[in-house]
Design a protein around this motif. Structure first.
Motif, PDB file in Angstrom:
ATOM      1  N   VAL A  85       0.846  -1.197   0.000  1.00  0.00           N
ATOM      2  CA  VAL A  85       0.000   0.000   0.000  1.00  0.00           C
ATOM      3  C   VAL A  85       0.882   1.247   0.000  1.00  0.00           C
ATOM      4  O   VAL A  85       1.798   1.373   0.820  1.00  0.00           O
ATOM      5  CB  VAL A  85      -0.946   0.012   1.212  1.00  0.00           C
ATOM      6  CG1 VAL A  85      -1.722   1.332   1.284  1.00  0.00           C
ATOM      7  CG2 VAL A  85      -1.930  -1.164   1.143  1.00  0.00           C
ATOM      8  N   VAL A  86       0.613   2.161  -0.917  1.00  0.00           N
ATOM      9  CA  VAL A  86       1.280   3.463  -0.929  1.00  0.00           C
ATOM     10  C   VAL A  86       0.205   4.547  -1.002  1.00  0.00           C
ATOM     11  O   VAL A  86      -0.833   4.366  -1.625  1.00  0.00           O
ATOM     12  CB  VAL A  86       2.259   3.611  -2.112  1.00  0.00           C
ATOM     13  CG1 VAL A  86       3.438   2.666  -1.958  1.00  0.00           C
ATOM     14  CG2 VAL A  86       1.565   3.376  -3.441  1.00  0.00           C
ATOM     15  N   VAL A  87       0.465   5.659  -0.336  1.00  0.00           N
ATOM     16  CA  VAL A  87      -0.501   6.755  -0.252  1.00  0.00           C
ATOM     17  C   VAL A  87       0.173   8.012  -0.776  1.00  0.00           C
ATOM     18  O   VAL A  87       1.248   8.392  -0.294  1.00  0.00           O
ATOM     19  CB  VAL A  87      -0.977   6.963   1.197  1.00  0.00           C
ATOM     20  CG1 VAL A  87      -1.885   8.188   1.301  1.00  0.00           C
ATOM     21  CG2 VAL A  87      -1.704   5.718   1.708  1.00  0.00           C
ATOM     22  N   TYR A  88      -0.442   8.671  -1.764  1.00  0.00           N
ATOM     23  CA  TYR A  88       0.153   9.905  -2.262  1.00  0.00           C
ATOM     24  C   TYR A  88      -0.909  10.776  -2.928  1.00  0.00           C
ATOM     25  O   TYR A  88      -2.039  10.354  -3.158  1.00  0.00           O
ATOM     26  CB  TYR A  88       1.319   9.627  -3.208  1.00  0.00           C
ATOM     27  CG  TYR A  88       0.976   8.992  -4.540  1.00  0.00           C
ATOM     28  CD1 TYR A  88       0.862   9.772  -5.691  1.00  0.00           C
ATOM     29  CD2 TYR A  88       0.808   7.615  -4.666  1.00  0.00           C
ATOM     30  CE1 TYR A  88       0.583   9.203  -6.924  1.00  0.00           C
ATOM     31  CE2 TYR A  88       0.537   7.034  -5.886  1.00  0.00           C
ATOM     32  CZ  TYR A  88       0.417   7.836  -7.016  1.00  0.00           C
ATOM     33  OH  TYR A  88       0.137   7.263  -8.234  1.00  0.00           O
ATOM     34  N   GLY A  89      -0.517  12.005  -3.214  1.00  0.00           N
ATOM     35  CA  GLY A  89      -1.435  12.958  -3.815  1.00  0.00           C
ATOM     36  C   GLY A  89      -1.026  14.379  -3.493  1.00  0.00           C
ATOM     37  O   GLY A  89       0.097  14.637  -3.040  1.00  0.00           O
ATOM     38  N   GLU A  90      -1.942  15.289  -3.689  1.00  0.00           N
ATOM     39  CA  GLU A  90      -1.658  16.714  -3.537  1.00  0.00           C
ATOM     40  C   GLU A  90      -1.591  17.116  -2.065  1.00  0.00           C
ATOM     41  O   GLU A  90      -2.591  17.070  -1.348  1.00  0.00           O
ATOM     42  CB  GLU A  90      -2.723  17.513  -4.279  1.00  0.00           C
ATOM     43  CG  GLU A  90      -2.707  17.229  -5.773  1.00  0.00           C
ATOM     44  CD  GLU A  90      -3.936  17.709  -6.508  1.00  0.00           C
ATOM     45  OE1 GLU A  90      -3.883  17.777  -7.746  1.00  0.00           O
ATOM     46  OE2 GLU A  90      -4.956  18.014  -5.859  1.00  0.00           O
ATOM     47  N   ASP A  91      -0.397  17.459  -1.601  1.00  0.00           N
ATOM     48  CA  ASP A  91      -0.144  17.872  -0.213  1.00  0.00           C
ATOM     49  C   ASP A  91      -0.398  16.764   0.798  1.00  0.00           C
ATOM     50  O   ASP A  91      -0.602  17.028   1.987  1.00  0.00           O
ATOM     51  CB  ASP A  91      -0.992  19.104   0.154  1.00  0.00           C
ATOM     52  CG  ASP A  91      -0.579  20.339  -0.629  1.00  0.00           C
ATOM     53  OD1 ASP A  91       0.614  20.461  -0.966  1.00  0.00           O
ATOM     54  OD2 ASP A  91      -1.448  21.183  -0.924  1.00  0.00           O
ATOM     55  N   VAL A  92      -0.371  15.513   0.356  1.00  0.00           N
ATOM     56  CA  VAL A  92      -0.679  14.385   1.231  1.00  0.00           C
ATOM     57  C   VAL A  92       0.443  14.109   2.230  1.00  0.00           C
ATOM     58  O   VAL A  92       0.187  13.701   3.361  1.00  0.00           O
ATOM     59  CB  VAL A  92      -0.957  13.123   0.377  1.00  0.00           C
ATOM     60  CG1 VAL A  92      -0.870  11.850   1.200  1.00  0.00           C
ATOM     61  CG2 VAL A  92      -2.325  13.233  -0.282  1.00  0.00           C
ATOM     62  N   GLY A  93       1.688  14.340   1.837  1.00  0.00           N
ATOM     63  CA  GLY A  93       2.817  13.945   2.663  1.00  0.00           C
ATOM     64  C   GLY A  93       3.151  14.903   3.789  1.00  0.00           C
ATOM     65  O   GLY A  93       2.764  14.693   4.947  1.00  0.00           O
ATOM     66  N   VAL A  94       3.857  15.970   3.472  1.00  0.00           N
ATOM     67  CA  VAL A  94       4.356  16.891   4.494  1.00  0.00           C
ATOM     68  C   VAL A  94       3.213  17.551   5.262  1.00  0.00           C
ATOM     69  O   VAL A  94       3.213  17.608   6.498  1.00  0.00           O
ATOM     70  CB  VAL A  94       5.265  17.966   3.852  1.00  0.00           C
ATOM     71  CG1 VAL A  94       5.698  18.980   4.913  1.00  0.00           C
ATOM     72  CG2 VAL A  94       6.479  17.309   3.208  1.00  0.00           C
ATOM     73  N   GLU A  95       2.213  18.042   4.559  1.00  0.00           N
ATOM     74  CA  GLU A  95       1.115  18.768   5.202  1.00  0.00           C
ATOM     75  C   GLU A  95       0.031  17.843   5.761  1.00  0.00           C
ATOM     76  O   GLU A  95      -0.804  18.272   6.557  1.00  0.00           O
ATOM     77  CB  GLU A  95       0.477  19.737   4.205  1.00  0.00           C
ATOM     78  CG  GLU A  95       1.390  20.851   3.728  1.00  0.00           C
ATOM     79  CD  GLU A  95       1.772  21.799   4.844  1.00  0.00           C
ATOM     80  OE1 GLU A  95       0.997  21.928   5.817  1.00  0.00           O
ATOM     81  OE2 GLU A  95       2.853  22.399   4.759  1.00  0.00           O
ATOM     82  N   GLY A  96      -0.007  16.603   5.290  1.00  0.00           N
ATOM     83  CA  GLY A  96      -1.045  15.689   5.776  1.00  0.00           C
ATOM     84  C   GLY A  96      -2.382  15.878   5.102  1.00  0.00           C
ATOM     85  O   GLY A  96      -3.423  15.477   5.649  1.00  0.00           O
ATOM     86  N   GLY A  97      -2.392  16.468   3.908  1.00  0.00           N
ATOM     87  CA  GLY A  97      -3.636  16.659   3.169  1.00  0.00           C
ATOM     88  C   GLY A  97      -4.324  17.955   3.526  1.00  0.00           C
ATOM     89  O   GLY A  97      -4.157  18.494   4.622  1.00  0.00           O
ATOM     90  N   VAL A  98      -5.122  18.465   2.593  1.00  0.00           N
ATOM     91  CA  VAL A  98      -5.791  19.747   2.824  1.00  0.00           C
ATOM     92  C   VAL A  98      -6.752  19.676   4.004  1.00  0.00           C
ATOM     93  O   VAL A  98      -6.976  20.666   4.700  1.00  0.00           O
ATOM     94  CB  VAL A  98      -6.507  20.213   1.533  1.00  0.00           C
ATOM     95  CG1 VAL A  98      -7.662  19.281   1.173  1.00  0.00           C
ATOM     96  CG2 VAL A  98      -6.987  21.648   1.662  1.00  0.00           C
ATOM     97  N   PHE A  99      -7.332  18.499   4.261  1.00  0.00           N
ATOM     98  CA  PHE A  99      -8.219  18.321   5.417  1.00  0.00           C
ATOM     99  C   PHE A  99      -7.555  17.516   6.524  1.00  0.00           C
ATOM    100  O   PHE A  99      -8.208  17.087   7.467  1.00  0.00           O
ATOM    101  CB  PHE A  99      -9.520  17.638   4.988  1.00  0.00           C
ATOM    102  CG  PHE A  99     -10.384  18.506   4.108  1.00  0.00           C
ATOM    103  CD1 PHE A  99     -11.162  19.516   4.660  1.00  0.00           C
ATOM    104  CD2 PHE A  99     -10.416  18.321   2.733  1.00  0.00           C
ATOM    105  CE1 PHE A  99     -11.949  20.332   3.853  1.00  0.00           C
ATOM    106  CE2 PHE A  99     -11.201  19.128   1.919  1.00  0.00           C
ATOM    107  CZ  PHE A  99     -11.965  20.133   2.486  1.00  0.00           C
ATOM    108  N   ARG A 100      -6.255  17.241   6.388  1.00  0.00           N
ATOM    109  CA  ARG A 100      -5.440  16.526   7.362  1.00  0.00           C
ATOM    110  C   ARG A 100      -5.828  15.054   7.499  1.00  0.00           C
ATOM    111  O   ARG A 100      -5.643  14.456   8.560  1.00  0.00           O
ATOM    112  CB  ARG A 100      -5.487  17.226   8.733  1.00  0.00           C
ATOM    113  CG  ARG A 100      -5.039  18.683   8.706  1.00  0.00           C
ATOM    114  CD  ARG A 100      -3.581  18.795   8.242  1.00  0.00           C
ATOM    115  NE  ARG A 100      -3.098  20.174   8.257  1.00  0.00           N
ATOM    116  CZ  ARG A 100      -3.030  20.949   7.168  1.00  0.00           C
ATOM    117  NH1 ARG A 100      -3.402  20.474   5.993  1.00  0.00           N
ATOM    118  NH2 ARG A 100      -2.564  22.166   7.246  1.00  0.00           N
ATOM    119  N   ALA A 101      -6.310  14.467   6.426  1.00  0.00           N
ATOM    120  CA  ALA A 101      -6.674  13.047   6.465  1.00  0.00           C
ATOM    121  C   ALA A 101      -5.453  12.148   6.552  1.00  0.00           C
ATOM    122  O   ALA A 101      -5.551  11.010   7.014  1.00  0.00           O
ATOM    123  CB  ALA A 101      -7.499  12.674   5.236  1.00  0.00           C
TER     124      ALA A 101
END
Length: 326
Positions: free
Chosen positions: A25-41
């Protein structure tokens, strides 16, 4: 053991469980890593699992989904996040042309165990393209499953099931209720079946079908009509592709009436398909015309117009009374 989680917390826990249990399983996308996602998911996941398994992507939705296709074909289970459903349109070509067709195209040789996550729906006073509810457009694509949870418990179980599914799943999260309430959610992993609706409340007078944030508003409407002696049955669809036809039809055979509630525009929305299912399978049981409570056939309005667009508990309650008294 269970914790009290809101919906966003349940999504985070589902991702954490699967990252820990399955090294593919890998998780990635826009601002997913450092910021934890726009809604912090995805908050805290990169720190725990490292930059190779949880990472940021370029702001290019077509590229995000396109790379996930290659990963999935080659043995990984990518879970990609598009910041908002309205941002999914640049990736529409990849979704329709490749994601949904790969198993059929390869005659079963290849399949794509991938999940596309996207916050969807309005109610947070956002900008244009941030409040889309075009789930019916994706539900029409053969080969793509479309899942929409309405509670924290369902969000975790359905997301885990989606990640473990051998075929692609579009997982839409109703952002208006991300932090609306908390619910007991088991710490351990569990799955809820994709394609199975949930009867939230049993009743005798009218069947109401809803999903996402509309389930909560429909529950408020049911409380309003309870004082008038009206006893609705509420079905949370949970999965809009495939649709749980049997649960809907059996409920309508019992109540003789149906109302579909969705935030999306009325014309060619999922409500029309559900009405067709009822007309085909339970027409002789109907005591009133199938009815919809929906958004309007306009672009989702900017913040000042949101409350006029999204179906309210009051509008739903008025429709319930009208249908029951028909």
């Amino acid at each position: 053991m269970a914790n009290k989680l809101n919906l966003i917390g349940a999504v985070t826990q589902a991702l954490e469980n699967e990252l820990a249990e399955d090294k593919t399983v890998v998780v990635y996308g826009e601002d997913v890593g450092v910021e934890g996602g726009v809604f912090r998911a995805t908050a805290g996941l990169q720190e725990k699992f490292g930059e190779k398994r949880v990472f940021d992507s370029p702001l290019a939705e077509s590229g995000i989904v396109g790379t996930a296709i290659g990963m999935a074909i080659n043995g990984l289970k990518p879970v990609v996040e598009l910041q908002f459903m309205g941002f999914s349109y640049p990736a529409f070509n990849q979704i329709v042309t490749h994601v949904a067709r790969m198993r059929n195209r390869s005659r079963g040789r290849y399949h794509l165990p991938m999940v596309i996550r996207a916050p969807y729906g309005g109610g947070i006073r956002a900008l244009e393209h941030h409040s889309e509810s075009t789930e019916a457009m994706y539900a029409q694509i053969p080969g793509l499953k479309v899942v929409i949870p309405s509670t924290p418990y369902d969000a975790k179980g359905l997301l885990i099931a989606a990640i473990r599914d051998p075929d692609p799943v579009l997982f839409l999260e109703p952002k208006r209720i991300y932090r609306a309430f908390r619910q007991d959610v088991p710490e351990e992993s569990y799955e809820l079946p994709i394609g199975k609706a949930k009867i939230v409340k049993e009743g005798e007078d009218v069947t109401i079908v809803a999903w996402g944030a509309m389930v909560r508003d429909t529950q408020a409407a049911i409380d309003m009509v309870k004082e008038k002696g009206i006893d609705p049955e509420l079905i949370d669809l949970r999965t809009i592709s495939p649709i749980d036809r049997e649960t809907i039809v059996e409920s309508v055979k019992k109540t003789g009436r149906i109302i579909i509630v969705h935030e999306a525009p009325k014309t060619l929305g999922l409500g029309a398909e559900i009405m067709a299912i009822v007309n085909e399978k339970a027409f002789l049981y109907l005591e009133a015309p199938p009815t919809r409570v929906t958004g309007f056939d306009t672009t989702f309005p900017l913040p000042k117009g949101e409350n006029h667009y999204i179906p309210t508990p009051e509008r739903i309650a008025q429709t319930i009374e009208k249908v029951v008294k028909y």
